[in-house]
Design a protein around this motif. Structure first.
Motif, PDB file in Angstrom:
ATOM      1  N   ALA A  34       0.829  -1.199   0.000  1.00 36.65           N
ATOM      2  CA  ALA A  34       0.000   0.000   0.000  1.00 36.65           C
ATOM      3  C   ALA A  34       0.869   1.258   0.000  1.00 36.65           C
ATOM      4  O   ALA A  34       0.562   2.228  -0.705  1.00 36.65           O
ATOM      5  N   ASP A  35       1.949   1.239   0.768  1.00 36.52           N
ATOM      6  CA  ASP A  35       2.871   2.381   0.772  1.00 36.52           C
ATOM      7  C   ASP A  35       3.442   2.594  -0.628  1.00 36.52           C
ATOM      8  O   ASP A  35       3.499   3.725  -1.125  1.00 36.52           O
ATOM      9  N   ASP A  36       3.864   1.512  -1.254  1.00 36.03           N
ATOM     10  CA  ASP A  36       4.448   1.595  -2.588  1.00 36.03           C
ATOM     11  C   ASP A  36       3.423   2.130  -3.595  1.00 36.03           C
ATOM     12  O   ASP A  36       3.720   3.005  -4.406  1.00 36.03           O
ATOM     13  N   TYR A  37       2.223   1.629  -3.514  1.00 34.05           N
ATOM     14  CA  TYR A  37       1.160   2.093  -4.411  1.00 34.05           C
ATOM     15  C   TYR A  37       0.893   3.583  -4.193  1.00 34.05           C
ATOM     16  O   TYR A  37       0.716   4.342  -5.147  1.00 34.05           O
ATOM     17  N   ILE A  39       3.005   5.827  -3.165  1.00 30.95           N
ATOM     18  CA  ILE A  39       4.120   6.581  -3.758  1.00 30.95           C
ATOM     19  C   ILE A  39       3.933   6.670  -5.274  1.00 30.95           C
ATOM     20  O   ILE A  39       4.128   7.732  -5.876  1.00 30.95           O
ATOM     21  N   GLN A  40       3.558   5.572  -5.890  1.00 35.88           N
ATOM     22  CA  GLN A  40       3.340   5.578  -7.344  1.00 35.88           C
ATOM     23  C   GLN A  40       2.239   6.574  -7.723  1.00 35.88           C
ATOM     24  O   GLN A  40       2.370   7.303  -8.711  1.00 35.88           O
ATOM     25  N   MET A  41       1.173   6.602  -6.943  1.00 29.51           N
ATOM     26  CA  MET A  41       0.080   7.536  -7.220  1.00 29.51           C
ATOM     27  C   MET A  41       0.544   8.977  -7.019  1.00 29.51           C
ATOM     28  O   MET A  41       0.161   9.865  -7.792  1.00 29.51           O
ATOM     29  N   MET A  42       1.364   9.220  -5.993  1.00 35.63           N
ATOM     30  CA  MET A  42       1.902  10.565  -5.777  1.00 35.63           C
ATOM     31  C   MET A  42       2.729  11.006  -6.982  1.00 35.63           C
ATOM     32  O   MET A  42       2.602  12.139  -7.441  1.00 35.63           O
TER      33      MET A  42
END
Length: 94
Positions: A34-37, A39-42
């Motif tokens: 979820a953290d990685d996702y 970051i990708q969305m940011m």
């Protein structure tokens, strides 16, 4: 209560604890995803990845003693910061 019944109760409790720890491992893994996702969305929205690290640093600074990480359903904030900083090659304050 017989010693056999007590032994069965202890084994059952240990089994429950073991299953709980396995479930927490999956929960922690999903938290990293979820953290990685996030970051990708940011990044897709044009935001700096450093903002996420700054946010986690704020959480880390305001945390209470949570005990050992292996007993937590979520990874400790410092572990999440380290994982994101490593993946996205970000310098961060420890």
């Amino acid at each position: 209560v017989s010693s056999r019944a007590q032994g069965a109760g202890v084994v059952g409790n240990l089994g429950s604890i073991g299953l709980g720890l396995v479930d927490m491992k999956f929960s922690r893994g999903m938290e990293y995803q979820a953290d990685d996702y996030g970051i990708q969305m940011m990044q897709k929205a044009g935001y700096s990845v450093n903002g996420a690290i700054e946010g986690f640093n704020i959480l880390q600074a305001n945390r209470t003693n949570q005990g050992p990480e292996f007993l937590q359903s979520h990874p400790l904030t410092r572990s999440r910061i380290q994982a994101l900083a490593k993946k996205y090659r970000i310098n961060h304050a420890s």
